[in-house]
Motif scaffolding. Structure first.
Motif, PDB file in Angstrom:
ATOM      1  N   PRO A  60       0.814  -1.220   0.000  1.00 57.67           N
ATOM      2  CA  PRO A  60       0.000   0.000   0.000  1.00 57.67           C
ATOM      3  C   PRO A  60       0.848   1.271   0.000  1.00 57.67           C
ATOM      4  CG  PRO A  60       0.011  -0.984   2.175  1.00 57.67           C
ATOM      5  CD  PRO A  60       0.798  -1.902   1.296  1.00 57.67           C
ATOM      6  N   PHE A  61       1.211   1.720  -1.194  1.00 50.65           N
ATOM      7  CA  PHE A  61       1.995   2.937  -1.354  1.00 50.65           C
ATOM      8  C   PHE A  61       1.118   4.149  -1.642  1.00 50.65           C
ATOM      9  CE2 PHE A  61       5.625   0.107  -3.019  1.00 50.65           C
ATOM     10  CZ  PHE A  61       6.253   0.083  -1.779  1.00 50.65           C
ATOM     11  N   GLY A  62      -0.192   3.992  -1.677  1.00 47.93           N
ATOM     12  CA  GLY A  62      -1.073   5.071  -2.081  1.00 47.93           C
ATOM     13  C   GLY A  62      -1.360   6.074  -0.983  1.00 47.93           C
ATOM     14  N   SER A  63      -2.284   6.983  -1.265  1.00 48.68           N
ATOM     15  CA  SER A  63      -2.673   8.005  -0.287  1.00 48.68           C
ATOM     16  C   SER A  63      -3.682   7.447   0.708  1.00 48.68           C
ATOM     17  CB  SER A  63      -3.259   9.217  -1.007  1.00 48.68           C
ATOM     18  OG  SER A  63      -2.308   9.822  -1.846  1.00 48.68           O
ATOM     19  N   VAL A  87     -16.779  13.900  -8.448  1.00 50.72           N
ATOM     20  CA  VAL A  87     -16.174  15.217  -8.605  1.00 50.72           C
ATOM     21  C   VAL A  87     -14.903  15.320  -7.773  1.00 50.72           C
ATOM     22  CG1 VAL A  87     -16.490  17.692  -8.168  1.00 50.72           C
ATOM     23  CG2 VAL A  87     -18.364  16.341  -9.136  1.00 50.72           C
ATOM     24  N   VAL A  88     -14.982  14.859  -6.528  1.00 54.11           N
ATOM     25  CA  VAL A  88     -13.817  14.898  -5.639  1.00 54.11           C
ATOM     26  C   VAL A  88     -12.700  13.998  -6.178  1.00 54.11           C
ATOM     27  CG1 VAL A  88     -12.994  14.280  -3.327  1.00 54.11           C
ATOM     28  CG2 VAL A  88     -15.158  15.508  -3.602  1.00 54.11           C
ATOM     29  N   ALA A  89     -13.061  12.813  -6.680  1.00 54.35           N
ATOM     30  CA  ALA A  89     -12.059  11.893  -7.223  1.00 54.35           C
ATOM     31  C   ALA A  89     -11.304  12.526  -8.380  1.00 54.35           C
ATOM     32  CB  ALA A  89     -12.722  10.595  -7.666  1.00 54.35           C
ATOM     33  N   GLU A  90     -12.035  13.240  -9.252  1.00 49.63           N
ATOM     34  CA  GLU A  90     -11.383  13.865 -10.402  1.00 49.63           C
ATOM     35  C   GLU A  90     -10.422  14.966  -9.962  1.00 49.63           C
ATOM     36  OE1 GLU A  90     -12.557  15.793 -14.713  1.00 49.63           O
ATOM     37  OE2 GLU A  90     -13.885  16.168 -12.994  1.00 49.63           O
ATOM     38  N   ARG A  95      -0.844  15.247  -2.233  1.00 50.49           N
ATOM     39  CA  ARG A  95      -1.610  14.076  -1.831  1.00 50.49           C
ATOM     40  C   ARG A  95      -1.866  14.119  -0.323  1.00 50.49           C
ATOM     41  NH1 ARG A  95      -3.711  12.749  -6.245  1.00 50.49           N
ATOM     42  NH2 ARG A  95      -3.973  10.573  -5.716  1.00 50.49           N
ATOM     43  N   GLY A  96      -2.543  13.114   0.186  1.00 47.00           N
ATOM     44  CA  GLY A  96      -2.756  13.015   1.624  1.00 47.00           C
ATOM     45  C   GLY A  96      -4.129  13.470   2.062  1.00 47.00           C
ATOM     46  N   LEU A  97      -4.426  13.246   3.333  1.00 46.90           N
ATOM     47  CA  LEU A  97      -5.753  13.502   3.881  1.00 46.90           C
ATOM     48  C   LEU A  97      -6.123  14.977   3.854  1.00 46.90           C
ATOM     49  CD1 LEU A  97      -8.312  12.561   5.299  1.00 46.90           C
ATOM     50  CD2 LEU A  97      -7.070  12.616   7.471  1.00 46.90           C
ATOM     51  N   LEU A  98      -5.173  15.864   4.190  1.00 41.81           N
ATOM     52  CA  LEU A  98      -5.488  17.290   4.219  1.00 41.81           C
ATOM     53  C   LEU A  98      -5.889  17.790   2.836  1.00 41.81           C
ATOM     54  CD1 LEU A  98      -2.774  18.719   6.644  1.00 41.81           C
ATOM     55  CD2 LEU A  98      -5.202  18.315   7.093  1.00 41.81           C
ATOM     56  N   SER A  99      -5.168  17.347   1.805  1.00 40.29           N
ATOM     57  CA  SER A  99      -5.509  17.730   0.436  1.00 40.29           C
ATOM     58  C   SER A  99      -6.890  17.196   0.063  1.00 40.29           C
ATOM     59  CB  SER A  99      -4.455  17.203  -0.536  1.00 40.29           C
ATOM     60  OG  SER A  99      -4.832  17.442  -1.876  1.00 40.29           O
ATOM     61  N   TYR A 100      -7.160  15.953   0.426  1.00 40.04           N
ATOM     62  CA  TYR A 100      -8.441  15.324   0.121  1.00 40.04           C
ATOM     63  C   TYR A 100      -9.588  16.076   0.783  1.00 40.04           C
ATOM     64  CZ  TYR A 100     -11.742  11.437  -0.546  1.00 40.04           C
ATOM     65  OH  TYR A 100     -12.813  10.666  -0.917  1.00 40.04           O
ATOM     66  N   THR A 101      -9.404  16.436   2.058  1.00 41.08           N
ATOM     67  CA  THR A 101     -10.437  17.153   2.800  1.00 41.08           C
ATOM     68  C   THR A 101     -10.664  18.547   2.214  1.00 41.08           C
ATOM     69  OG1 THR A 101      -9.826  15.958   4.815  1.00 41.08           O
ATOM     70  CG2 THR A 101     -11.152  17.952   5.079  1.00 41.08           C
ATOM     71  N   ALA A 102      -9.574  19.213   1.840  1.00 41.68           N
ATOM     72  CA  ALA A 102      -9.691  20.554   1.263  1.00 41.68           C
ATOM     73  C   ALA A 102     -10.482  20.527  -0.037  1.00 41.68           C
ATOM     74  CB  ALA A 102      -8.298  21.136   1.021  1.00 41.68           C
ATOM     75  N   ILE A 103     -10.274  19.496  -0.845  1.00 41.82           N
ATOM     76  CA  ILE A 103     -11.000  19.364  -2.113  1.00 41.82           C
ATOM     77  C   ILE A 103     -12.482  19.127  -1.843  1.00 41.82           C
ATOM     78  CG2 ILE A 103     -11.312  17.855  -4.111  1.00 41.82           C
ATOM     79  CD1 ILE A 103      -8.228  17.544  -4.103  1.00 41.82           C
ATOM     80  N   ILE A 104     -12.795  18.306  -0.839  1.00 45.36           N
ATOM     81  CA  ILE A 104     -14.193  18.052  -0.490  1.00 45.36           C
ATOM     82  C   ILE A 104     -14.913  19.352  -0.143  1.00 45.36           C
ATOM     83  CG2 ILE A 104     -15.705  17.017   1.258  1.00 45.36           C
ATOM     84  CD1 ILE A 104     -13.769  14.672   1.396  1.00 45.36           C
TER      85      ILE A 104
END
Length: 297
Positions: free
Chosen positions: A93-96, A146-149, A157-166
């Motif tokens: 598991p090398f992913g985000s 939309v978030v996935a795109e 990458r990472g959780l903070l980036s993911y949350t910010a996009i949401i």
């Protein structure tokens, strides 16, 4: 696995944070953990869907184990080739988010994950057919896609980036009306997004479907209504990470083996974290116990 002679192929996504130091450690540990009589190969993907090509060739060449090194998207590509073959798939598991790895309790550290692969305990899990594609963990339509795109295009990458996009476009996103034909039963719901959960989470321990199982022959469909931004930020999202999302008033679950959604042709979808666009109306079908995966134990 000891000194047993095995042919093992590691298919690694170099974009998944593989530094020269990690590559050196990987090569060293592979040499140590797998017997001297084993044939061990490490290859790096060069373009989208290359992992599928490499894995299919490895099956034809008689490899005993094929390892997917990357995130859920890389796992998806390797699983697409291994579906129905019985050839075991290992996971590094090398992913985000690492949704499937977390769901299967696979360690997130390189050495521990390699030790799991070297021990070689396997179990069969379900896969899910979505039109002409396969997924192993989570797919979705609506804001999920939309978030996935946007996350796919993000350099951070990472959780903070993911949350910010949401949260970035949340206030302006308009819910849509969806029709469902679920195992022959018809429904219509307005939703912000609809997630199709073979595992319990997107990754990062964000558990969209806390009771989903990847080996029960069922798919958990999660219809999510849109709370206010305040409630999303301070009530709903925290419960996604604590396993209490299903106790909010903003989600409805049902379980299916087949699902059709008329009128969805052309829509964006999320397939194991990767954005895609439907050429035809969405059709989903669970394929029970069709992927052999190496798991802890």
């Amino acid at each position: 696995m000891g000194e047993a002679k095995k042919k093992v192929l590691f298919i690694i996504n170099p974009k998944a944070g593989i530094t020269p130091k990690i590559e050196t450690l990987l090569r060293l540990q592979v040499g140590l953990l797998f017997g001297s009589g084993s044939e061990k190969s490490i290859v790096f993907t060069k373009h989208p869907h290359h992992a599928t090509e490499l894995a299919r060739q490895a099956v034809a060449d008689g490899y005993d184990i094929i390892v997917a090194g990357g995130g859920d998207g890389t796992i998806n590509e390797v699983a697409t080739a291994l579906y129905g073959t019985g050839v075991p798939m290992g996971i590094l598991p090398f992913g985000s988010g690492n949704g499937l790895a977390r769901h299967l309790k696979i360690p997130l550290t390189l050495i521990q994950a390699l030790r799991v692969i070297a021990r070689g305990k396997t179990k069969y899990i379900d896969t899910v057919q979505i039109n002409d594609r396969l997924f192993t963990s989570i797919a979705g339509i609506g804001y999920d896609a939309v978030v996935a795109e946007k996350f796919d295009k993000s350099e951070v990458r990472g959780l903070l980036s993911y949350t910010a996009i949401i949260l970035r476009d949340y206030r302006h996103y308009q819910c849509k009306s969806y029709k469902f034909i679920a195992d022959g039963q018809e429904y219509e719901r307005e939703a912000m997004m609809v997630s199709f959960a073979n595992s319990d989470q997107f990754g990062f321990h964000a558990r969209i479907a806390p009771h989903a199982s990847s080996s029960d022959g069922w798919l958990d469909v999660c219809i999510v209504r849109k709370p206010t931004l305040f409630k999303a930020t301070f009530v709903v999202v925290p419960r996604v990470f604590t396993g209490g999302f299903g106790k909010t008033n903003y989600v409805e679950y049902f379980r299916v083996k087949t699902l059709d959604m008329p009128g969805t042709a052309g829509s964006e979808v999320n397939i194991d974290g990767e954005p895609a666009r439907l050429k035809h109306d969405l059709h989903i079908e669970v394929k029970p116990l069709t992927l052999n995966v190496i798991v802890p134990g």
